[in-house]
Design a protein around this motif. Structure first.
Motif, PDB file in Angstrom:
ATOM      1  N   SER A  66       0.850  -1.191   0.000  1.00 38.90           N
ATOM      2  CA  SER A  66       0.000   0.000   0.000  1.00 38.90           C
ATOM      3  C   SER A  66       0.881   1.235   0.000  1.00 38.90           C
ATOM      4  O   SER A  66       2.044   1.175   0.428  1.00 38.90           O
ATOM      5  N   TYR A  67       0.325   2.351  -0.421  1.00 40.13           N
ATOM      6  CA  TYR A  67       1.103   3.588  -0.346  1.00 40.13           C
ATOM      7  C   TYR A  67       1.416   3.956   1.104  1.00 40.13           C
ATOM      8  O   TYR A  67       2.350   4.722   1.368  1.00 40.13           O
ATOM      9  N   ILE A  68       0.689   3.384   2.045  1.00 38.35           N
ATOM     10  CA  ILE A  68       0.964   3.628   3.459  1.00 38.35           C
ATOM     11  C   ILE A  68       2.375   3.161   3.826  1.00 38.35           C
ATOM     12  O   ILE A  68       2.983   3.649   4.781  1.00 38.35           O
ATOM     13  N   LYS A  69       2.920   2.245   3.052  1.00 39.16           N
ATOM     14  CA  LYS A  69       4.265   1.706   3.289  1.00 39.16           C
ATOM     15  C   LYS A  69       5.360   2.606   2.720  1.00 39.16           C
ATOM     16  O   LYS A  69       6.538   2.429   3.055  1.00 39.16           O
ATOM     17  N   TYR A  70       5.012   3.594   1.903  1.00 38.11           N
ATOM     18  CA  TYR A  70       6.003   4.286   1.079  1.00 38.11           C
ATOM     19  C   TYR A  70       6.377   5.715   1.507  1.00 38.11           C
ATOM     20  O   TYR A  70       6.953   6.447   0.703  1.00 38.11           O
ATOM     21  N   PRO A  71       6.116   6.160   2.728  1.00 42.56           N
ATOM     22  CA  PRO A  71       6.480   7.542   3.080  1.00 42.56           C
ATOM     23  C   PRO A  71       7.944   7.880   2.854  1.00 42.56           C
ATOM     24  O   PRO A  71       8.274   8.966   2.350  1.00 42.56           O
ATOM     25  N   GLU A  72       8.853   6.973   3.220  1.00 47.01           N
ATOM     26  CA  GLU A  72      10.280   7.271   3.082  1.00 47.01           C
ATOM     27  C   GLU A  72      10.671   7.411   1.622  1.00 47.01           C
ATOM     28  O   GLU A  72      11.442   8.315   1.258  1.00 47.01           O
TER      29      GLU A  72
END
Length: 334
Positions: A66-72
């Motif tokens: 999910s995009y929730i995993k991709y902040p970094e």
């Protein structure tokens, strides 16, 4: 750019302070949006934009992500001067699930993923705002982005494929798997059930994971899914596996026809996707006169499947290769 790159190599030492401080403040500024895809499935995505940015990167995640995993990842790309968009594929993340059991990783056909990505591009990347648009695609996302580039060869300025899923690692010979999958194809309770050897989501201990060597990144990603059960996705259905195998074969067959610019990063320790399929894809493009950047996959030595979530030295090298590759299309744009 150099300041940003220096941060990539020293982040794990103070990872907790980074993610609970500047990264958290940054991530709160994201815009979450959605549209209705094929068969009425709601597709969620996020965007991080700035008025000064004239370049965009579309991030296409892998299966179960999910995009929730991709902040970094979004932070790093945004601070290199790009607007960033990340999609949640149908059947996973915050997008609509396709079966009554939300843990089942399923899709009717892989072209549905491609249709969704095409719609997102129409919504966010069409028009004249961006001078350049790039794709950064991981694993299953690499297959989806490649199929979209076949449809629209000039849609993106260039594509970076990170451990793309052109073939999957199977527990037995492919001809045996295919025979089983063909048998299950006419039996809905098997076709839409968990593939052999898979099941519901569970938190795999770091010590036996096959995705990354970075303990802090792996534990952070587990926390996302533990804290938000709606994100959890178990193994794929047998139908998904069948679609994945056929899609990989199709991509290999059309590789000589693909002319769009591609950088392909390969994880040397990948146990999820088939590196030999990536090699065949690259060789076919070479023979057709449209080689991948560097004429072959760029092997990330020591990397497991999730290169973008690896330990600092591997991840930094990958990000440097990706951003420097994108800059070759307009080195004066920063």
């Amino acid at each position: 750019m150099k300041k940003q790159q220096s941060q990539w190599t020293h982040r794990e030492k103070s990872f907790s302070a980074f993610v609970t401080g500047p990264l958290l403040s940054f991530w709160r500024q994201r815009q979450e949006r959605q549209f209705v895809g094929k068969e009425g499935v709601v597709i969620r995505y996020m965007r991080m934009t700035a008025a000064a940015h004239k370049k965009a990167i579309l991030v296409v995640p892998g299966r179960s992500e999910s995009y929730i995993k991709y902040p970094e990842v979004v932070w790093d790309l945004f601070n290199c001067g790009y607007d960033v968009f990340v999609i949640d594929h149908r059947g996973q993340g915050l997008s609509g699930r396709l079966l009554d059991d939300s843990q089942l990783g399923h899709v009717a056909q892989f072209s549905d993923y491609v249709d969704d990505l095409e719609t997102l591009c129409e919504l966010e990347l069409s028009g004249s705002r961006y001078h350049q648009t790039f794709v950064l695609a991981h694993s299953m996302g690499g297959a989806i982005a490649t199929l979209l580039s076949q449809r629209h060869p000039s849609l993106f300025t260039a594509t970076a494929l990170v451990a793309p899923m052109f073939g999957i690692v199977l527990p037995m010979p492919e001809w045996v798997v295919e025979r089983i999958l063909n048998w299950t194809a006419t039996r809905p309770h098997l076709r839409e059930g968990f593939a052999f050897g898979t099941g519901r989501w569970h938190a795999t201990p770091f010590g036996i994971n096959n995705l990354t060597h970075s303990r802090v990144r792996y534990q952070r990603n587990l926390r996302f899914y533990a804290d938000q059960p709606e994100l959890q996705l178990g193994g794929p259905t047998t139908h998904w596996v069948r679609e994945a195998i056929f899609t990989g074969r199709y991509i290999e067959s059309i590789a000589p026809e693909l002319h769009h610019p591609v950088l392909l990063l390969q994880a040397s320790e990948d146990q999820v996707v088939d590196n030999q399929a990536q090699d065949r894809f690259s060789l076919a493009r070479n023979l057709a006169g449209f080689p991948c950047y560097g004429d072959h996959p760029q092997v990330m030595e020591g990397a497991r499947h999730e290169i973008l979530f690896e330990k600092d030295e591997i991840r930094a090298e990958a990000l440097q290769k990706i951003t420097e590759y994108f800059l070759t299309f307009n080195p004066n744009t920063v």
